[in-house]
Structure formats: C-alpha cells, structure tokens
Design an enzyme around this catalytic site. Structure first.
Site, PDB file in Angstrom:
ATOM      1  N   GLU A 185     -10.817   0.814  -5.156  1.00  0.00           N
ATOM      2  CA  GLU A 185     -10.385   1.205  -3.815  1.00  0.00           C
ATOM      3  C   GLU A 185      -8.947   1.698  -3.920  1.00  0.00           C
ATOM      4  O   GLU A 185      -8.398   1.828  -5.013  1.00  0.00           O
ATOM      5  CB  GLU A 185     -10.511   0.059  -2.814  1.00  0.00           C
ATOM      6  CG  GLU A 185      -9.605  -1.123  -3.052  1.00  0.00           C
ATOM      7  CD  GLU A 185      -9.798  -2.224  -2.008  1.00  0.00           C
ATOM      8  OE1 GLU A 185     -10.958  -2.531  -1.683  1.00  0.00           O
ATOM      9  OE2 GLU A 185      -8.787  -2.787  -1.555  1.00  0.00           O
ATOM     10  N   ASP A 245       0.820  -1.220   0.000  1.00  0.00           N
ATOM     11  CA  ASP A 245       0.000   0.000   0.000  1.00  0.00           C
ATOM     12  C   ASP A 245       0.848   1.262   0.000  1.00  0.00           C
ATOM     13  O   ASP A 245       0.708   2.125   0.873  1.00  0.00           O
ATOM     14  CB  ASP A 245      -0.945   0.005   1.211  1.00  0.00           C
ATOM     15  CG  ASP A 245      -1.857  -1.197   1.255  1.00  0.00           C
ATOM     16  OD1 ASP A 245      -2.271  -1.665   0.180  1.00  0.00           O
ATOM     17  OD2 ASP A 245      -2.157  -1.678   2.363  1.00  0.00           O
TER      18      ASP A 245
END
Length: 522
Positions: free
Chosen positions: A201, A45
C-alpha cells in the site's frame, strides 16, 4: 501526591526555556549537516515534490481541523507550515464530533503534484470517494472534484505525455491498480491492474532515465519495496529496500535542482508518532538505493545538507495569541464550534468557552498541536475569572492517553485543580482522577505539561508565579495506538468543557513550548 520543585531549579528552568528556541528538536546542525528526523514530531504519510527552488511536503491529519497540512522548505531540512488545504472537514457529521466523532479516520495519505501551472492534491477521506483538490497557489484557495470511487492511499502521477494517473493498493491485498484521469483531473476514464505486490500500500510513482519506479510500503513488515518497469503496465521487477530498523517503510524520492535525488520515508517511532527521515540516494544498475555506497539501504542519522546556504526555519509552536487569526500550528480535535472560541472578545487572549461534554474525548473545541521530541515542556498562562461551576478547563496531553491538569469550577466561585487521566480503550474512554482536588485562589495560573519520549512518560504541574512549580500526581504514560487512540502521536491539548450547557470560559494569555531542561523530570 504533590511534589514541590526547588526554587533554584524552577528559576533556572524558566531562564533556560526563555533562552532556547521554541522548537524542541533542531535538525539543521549549523555546520552544513543535518540530523534525522527533520521534524521530531508526527508528520505521517509524507509526499514531497519540488517546484523550482521550493519543496512542498504534505502529511496526513486525520479528523483534525484545519486538515491536510502542507509544509515548505528550500533545502529539505528546514520546514515551515505553508498552508492547510482543508479549512473544515465536510461530507460527514462525525467531523463535527457527532455520533462518536471520527478519530482514527478522516483524511489519510495525500499525494501532491504540480501540472500545467496548477497544484493538484489527491486524498481519500476514509470511507468516502477520492477527491482531487486544485489551486493555482500553494496557499489556496483550494477547490475539489470528487471522483466516482474510493482509491485508498492515492498516488498521483503525471506521465511525460501529460496523462494523469492515480495508483492505489490496499495492504490487505497488494493489487496495484492504475486509474487514468481525464485532462483536467476531474474524472476517471479507465482502470487497469498494473502489478501485484503482496501486502503493498502507500504507493508512489516516479519516472527516471526511461524507467517507471513504484514505491510501496509493506505495513505487515514495516518495510518498503521498489519496483521498476519500462512501462506503467509492466512487467515489473521488485527489490526490497529499507525498513523501520534501517530508516523507514513508506515514502519515495524527490529530484534536486542539480539532477540528484533524495529520499523521504516515514518511520514508526512510538509515542511521538510517525516521523519523516530524509536520505541521500545513490544509483546502481538503474536502481535507487537509500543512504551511501558504503552503507546501502541505511538512512543516515547525520548527513550533509541536501542544499547548503539556507537559514534555519521551523514550524511555529509558542503563541501569545496577539493575532486575530489562530496560528497555523494549531488544529482542533474535530471541526470547531466557532461560537465557542474567540481571539477578539478579549484581545491578546484566546478565549475558550466551555463546550457541553462528559469528558475530553467527547469535548469539541479541544485545541491541539503536535507534541515534539525527544523531551518537551509546554506552559500555558491562564486567567480563570470566567470559570463557572462544573467547568473542566486546562492543559495536557491528547491521544491514547489524555492527561489533563484542569481548573474545575465549584459552587460560589470556588475553584480547584484536578489531574485526571483518560485512556482510550476498545470499550470507550476510561477516566481516572489521579489526585484529590487542590483548592486554588487568584485568577492567574501557569499550567505545565512535560513529555519525555525517551522514557515514554509525562508529568503535569502548576505555578502561581511562573517561578515556584509544583508537580501534580505521578508520571503518566505516553503511547501510540492506532486501534484505540487517535492514530496520531501524542498531542498537546488545551480544553474547556462542562457536562451541562451552563458553562463559562477559560482565557489563555500565552502558550510556550521549549525543550525539557537537563535534570528535569519525568
């Protein structure tokens, strides 16, 4: 089953390990080029910003403590750990490994920005409200304000007029909502749907040349999309971009001092976890493209360094425990019990007191660091004089599969070595003792854990003199499993626990990490 390594190979292995750098993978090739990934380890991430001549890279750390790791680089290739934003995780007793712990949850997908002389970091602990951390310095101290809602994978964006926004979307839907923040980024003042992108997302937002660009991961396809608009509120147009087959599926871009851009993107890489690739960006018709014009939307395996002239740098890994502070490479599996470990009770050693637990999955104060690929060897030199009856203390892997080579304390001071494999399953941890106990005498031992991410296998062994080594048991599997594992790549673990409260302690004199030498197994 015990295999004895040849003395010559063992000596050669020791010499090679001593001569090579601690980092297993070196992205910087020393000739003006770099190889992807820039770090062959689990840094998922990613969000990367530039502040003058420094780049800062924040990564997910789940329930590990300290948490929310930030790295620093001068060239996007050579990275050092700058800080951890969160010393201890707060707001949930499970962070102290109570009520089953919080593996697979904790702190996800942070977003980092610099604004009006302050660093701001938005992060949402799973199941909790979003926090905005702030600090004048990247190394802290950091404080936070909690918002009034949970924004999944928050994307912090500061517009040209100084207005701050958080973009958020959940892949099970794909509605991208923008939350408007007040002047000091401490509260939400408005919320409005900006766009719908099915399955999106992991949003990131930048502005360039009159356009807003919205980057989204599409997890169901392991792909990324890029959207653009003249307004934050649309209308947006979207094009597909790279995917895991061509380089990754979640990331964005960062601007360079010369006005060019580079992309950063996460790629799912099996047992090692989720790694970050860096790619040149070229522009065509006001769209950014990963790679080069002759190979568009393909992240290159090898490319010229974004900025030349900077020396090799890497996160630390090996440790002689001579400092009074734990090295930044180390993280605990959850918040530690600080009464159960020490670097000062015996200077030059890390002392791990046995925590009460029935296995490694429930044992607090398991000390971890990221495993490194493609092939690594970890060695811990230990002193077993403090081991008491019932203690299980040693070295191994941690994650979906937890392979421990441990000293087990017996009655009247007897000690033995045991190799056991604990698999995390949907029904809970399942432990299999792989070899009968091996009696050992003497207080100094070297324990070894090898991990080969090409073959997805590991192996453990021990030595009485750091020259002649014996494998213990057969190879064990390496795997990544976000449903039942830790949602991280395999980690290296040093642990010490006892089913009763009457445990002793393990002293660790040194830990070394090096590439697995040619010809060595697994």
């Amino acid at each position: 089953m015990i295999r004895t390594a040849a003395i010559g190979l063992a000596i050669a292995t020791g010499l090679i390990a001593a001569a090579l750098p601690a980092q297993v993978w070196r992205s910087d090739q020393g000739d003006g080029t770099y190889r992807n990934p820039v770090l062959f380890a689990d840094y998922p991430d990613p969000d990367i910003i530039r502040v003058e001549d420094d780049f800062y890279f924040v990564s997910t750390t789940f329930a590990n403590a300290p948490g929310v790791t930030i790295l620093r680089s001068k060239d996007l290739v050579n990275w050092r750990i700058a800080t951890h934003v969160v010393d201890r995780l707060d707001g949930d007793p499970r962070y102290d490994l109570k009520n089953g712990g919080d593996y697979r949850h904790g702190f996800y997908a942070a977003s980092l920005r610099r604004h009006k002389g302050m660093f701001y970091l938005a992060v949402t602990p799973v199941g909790h409200k979003t926090r905005i951390y702030r600090s004048a310095r990247i190394d802290g101290p950091w404080t936070y304000k909690e918002l009034d809602r949970e924004a999944f994978d928050p994307a912090l964006f500061i517009d040209v007029d100084g207005t701050a926004y958080l973009g958020t979307s959940v892949g099970t839907d794909g509605t991208v909502t923008l939350l408007t923040l007040n002047n000091d980024l401490s509260a939400v003042t408005g919320a409005k749907v900006a766009y719908y992108n099915k399955g999106a997302e992991g949003s990131k937002i930048i502005r360039h040349n009159g356009y807003y660009y919205l980057f989204n991961a599409i997890p169901s396809k392991l792909a990324m999309t890029i959207s653009r608009s003249r307004s934050l509120w649309g209308p947006w147009e979207t094009k597909p971009s790279i995917d895991d087959r061509s380089g990754g599926h979640q990331g964005a871009m960062v601007d360079m001092p010369d006005g060019s851009w580079y992309g950063f993107v996460m790629v799912d890489a099996g047992a090692i976890g989720r790694m970050t690739n860096i790619s040149p960006i070229f522009w065509k018709d006001d769209w950014p493209w990963w790679g080069t014009p002759d190979k568009p939307d393909v992240v290159p395996d090898r490319s010229p360094k974004p900025i030349s002239g900077h020396a090799f740098a890497e996160p630390p890994s090996s440790d002689d425990f001579s400092s009074r502070k734990l090295g930044v490479q180390w993280q605990w599996n959850h918040n530690p019990d600080d009464s159960k470990w020490s670097l000062t009770q015996r200077p030059g050693f890390l002392r791990l007191h046995a925590t009460q637990a029935d296995g490694i999955w429930t044992a607090r104060n398991t000390l971890t660091q990221k495993a490194q690929g493609p092939k690594m060897r970890a060695i811990a030199k230990i002193d077993t004089a403090g081991i008491k009856a019932g203690d299980v203390c040693g070295l191994g892997s941690f994650g979906k599969y937890n392979a421990q080579l441990a000293i087990v304390g017996g009655q009247k001071g007897a000690q033995s070595l045991r190799m056991q494999l604990t698999e995390s399953t949907k029904d809970g941890p399942r432990t299999d003792v792989r070899v009968p106990a091996i009696p050992v005498t003497g207080r100094t031992l070297w324990l070894r854990s090898d991990m080969d991410f090409d073959t997805k296998q590991g192996r453990v062994g021990y030595s009485l003199d750091n020259r002649l080594w014996q494998d213990v048991g057969d190879a064990f599997p390496l795997a990544f499993d976000w449903r039942t594992g830790t949602f991280q790549g395999q980690q290296i673990a040093i642990s010490c626990y006892n089913p009763t409260p009457a445990g002793g302690y393990l002293d660790i004199e040194s830990f070394t990490l090096a590439p697995l030498s040619v010809g060595a197994r697994p």
